[in-house]
Design a protein around this motif. Structure first.
Motif, short mmCIF file in Angstrom:
data_model
loop_
_atom_site.label_atom_id
_atom_site.label_comp_id
_atom_site.label_asym_id
_atom_site.label_seq_id
_atom_site.Cartn_x
_atom_site.Cartn_y
_atom_site.Cartn_z
N GLN A 193 0.83 -1.20 0.00
CA GLN A 193 0.00 0.00 0.00
C GLN A 193 0.87 1.27 0.00
OE1 GLN A 193 -3.32 -0.54 -0.30
NE2 GLN A 193 -2.64 -2.70 -0.36
N ALA A 194 0.28 2.37 -0.42
CA ALA A 194 0.96 3.66 -0.37
C ALA A 194 1.12 4.11 1.08
CB ALA A 194 0.17 4.70 -1.15
N HIS A 195 2.24 4.74 1.38
CA HIS A 195 2.51 5.24 2.73
C HIS A 195 3.13 6.63 2.67
CE1 HIS A 195 1.87 1.59 5.24
NE2 HIS A 195 2.14 0.95 4.11
N SER A 196 3.09 7.31 3.79
CA SER A 196 3.82 8.56 3.97
C SER A 196 4.53 8.46 5.31
CB SER A 196 2.87 9.76 3.98
OG SER A 196 2.21 9.89 2.73
N PHE A 197 5.82 8.75 5.31
CA PHE A 197 6.59 8.64 6.54
C PHE A 197 7.74 9.64 6.53
CE2 PHE A 197 8.36 5.70 3.45
CZ PHE A 197 9.74 5.82 3.59
N LEU A 198 8.37 9.82 7.68
CA LEU A 198 9.47 10.78 7.81
C LEU A 198 10.77 10.15 7.33
CD1 LEU A 198 8.66 12.28 11.33
CD2 LEU A 198 8.08 13.23 9.08
N GLY A 199 11.52 10.89 6.54
CA GLY A 199 12.80 10.40 6.05
C GLY A 199 13.66 11.56 5.59
N ILE A 200 14.61 11.27 4.70
CA ILE A 200 15.45 12.31 4.12
C ILE A 200 15.44 12.20 2.61
CG2 ILE A 200 16.98 12.43 6.14
CD1 ILE A 200 19.07 10.88 4.43
N ASP A 201 15.74 13.33 1.94
CA ASP A 201 15.87 13.30 0.49
C ASP A 201 17.33 13.21 0.11
OD1 ASP A 201 16.94 15.85 0.84
OD2 ASP A 201 15.19 16.89 0.01
N GLN A 202 17.65 13.34 -1.18
CA GLN A 202 19.02 13.20 -1.64
C GLN A 202 19.93 14.32 -1.16
OE1 GLN A 202 20.80 10.74 -3.61
NE2 GLN A 202 19.12 9.65 -2.63
N GLU A 203 19.35 15.41 -0.70
CA GLU A 203 20.15 16.49 -0.13
C GLU A 203 20.36 16.32 1.36
OE1 GLU A 203 21.66 18.64 -2.01
OE2 GLU A 203 20.68 17.84 -3.80
#
Length: 348
Positions: A204-214
């Motif tokens: 399923q689709a999710h949204s969570f805290l993380g980091i991007d490539q920067e």
């Protein structure tokens, strides 16, 4: 005002952004081809469109990158020779979940001295993965930290969510955004349903805290990952690669609307914690499942250049080359015999 925050924090140390490390060690065309072709092959194997055996073979954890490259060169030879019947993927595990405390892997503590130079650990991990994949040998790892994938996942063909984290919402959400097939292990108490639930959640689709490539904190939004398998690794009650458990797992996956794809971990509780029993588990699976069960698609083995394990000594020069510092492994000669046995068995 009395201090109320970060009372047990010594320091915050900045990490190199993923983009910077990826630019320093950019994926090569050869490595990208290795990753892409292997991911697609694993997907076909899971769907039984490719009848080859999937074999994930290699160290319990990597602590010496020179020894890991030595191992990879040997495994590559077999991977090429056997590729018509077996898809061989090298275990390249850099993060280790601990029941209490202990060395947590190359990314966390690359110097094996408690200094936790994680920038160096990430650098070493990416450089090693780049070398191995450019050679033409695909790699698999366990995803443990939700930040580290941004540094290395373009060089990983398969990943696993371990027995200690398979119930974690964080890891299920993380798996939903990964670009490769994921193996979900049964929990340490033998519960297979939690692994199936993890697979269902990760689809399923999710949204969570993380980091991007920067390296910036962000909300990661995913589409869900449809590509997965269940890994039976035994339990505190004993092995679980018997025909009854395999059949129950297959039925439970079908009932959940999942295409049955099962891997047998020949180590851990399936071997009773004794690395010397891995070859017997391997032979049992070849005899009892590979020819008869449409759901069992492959096996996993903890293997190193030399058998056994060793403690991390205060004097690191005393470490024996090619010997595990975490779980005990079978040696190279045994590994080669096991793969030859499998090649002959699946060719019948």
């Amino acid at each position: 005002m009395r201090p109320v925050d970060n009372l047990h924090v010594l320091a915050f140390e900045a990490l190199t952004p993923p983009r910077v490390l990826r630019e320093r060690y950019p994926i090569t065309e050869a490595a990208a081809q290795t990753v892409y072709e292997t991911r697609e092959a694993i997907k076909r194997i899971m769907q039984r469109e490719d009848r080859r055996l999937l074999a994930v073979v290699g160290p319990c954890s990597i602590h010496d990158t020179d020894a890991a490259l030595d191992y990879a060169r040997r495994l590559l030879r077999l991977a090429i020779e056997m590729r018509d019947r077996i898809v061989i993927v090298m275990r390249a595990y850099f993060e280790k979940p601990r029941t209490t405390v202990g060395w947590r892997g190359l990314i966390n503590d690359p110097h094996l001295d408690g200094s936790f130079d994680m920038n160096e650990g990430l650098r070493r991990a990416r450089e090693l993965l780049l070398h191995i994949n450019t050679m033409g040998l695909p790699t698999a790892t366990e995803m443990l930290d939700p930040i580290s994938p941004q540094y290395i996942t373009d060089l990983i063909s398969m990943t696993a969510i371990g027995a200690r984290t398979v119930e974690s919402q964080t890891h299920r959400a993380l798996a939903s955004g990964l670009s490769m097939p994921v193996g979900y292990k049964n929990s340490t108490d033998g519960n297979v349903q939690v692994a199936i639930n993890a697979f269902l959640a990760a689809r399923q689709a999710h949204s969570f805290l993380g980091i991007d490539q920067e390296g910036r904190s962000c909300v990661v939004r995913t589409t869900g990952n449809p590509d997965g398998m269940i890994i039976l690794r035994g339990s505190s009650a004993g092995p679980n690669y018997d025909a009854e458990t395999v059949t129950r797992t297959e039925q439970a996956m079908r009932a959940a609307g999942l295409s049955p794809a099962i891997m047998i971990d020949c180590s851990h509780a399936n071997a009773g914690g004794d690395y010397r029993r891995q070859p017997q588990v391997w032979r049992d699976v070849l005899r009892d499942h590979i020819a008869s069960s449409n759901a069992v698609i492959g096996m996993m083995v903890e293997s190193n250049l030399y058998e056994g394990k060793q403690p991390i000594a205060a004097d690191l020069t005393q470490l024996r080359y090619g010997v595990s510092v975490t779980d005990a492994c079978v040696g190279w000669e045994t590994t080669e015999r096991m793969l030859i046995e499998a090649y002959e068995a699946v060719g019948r």
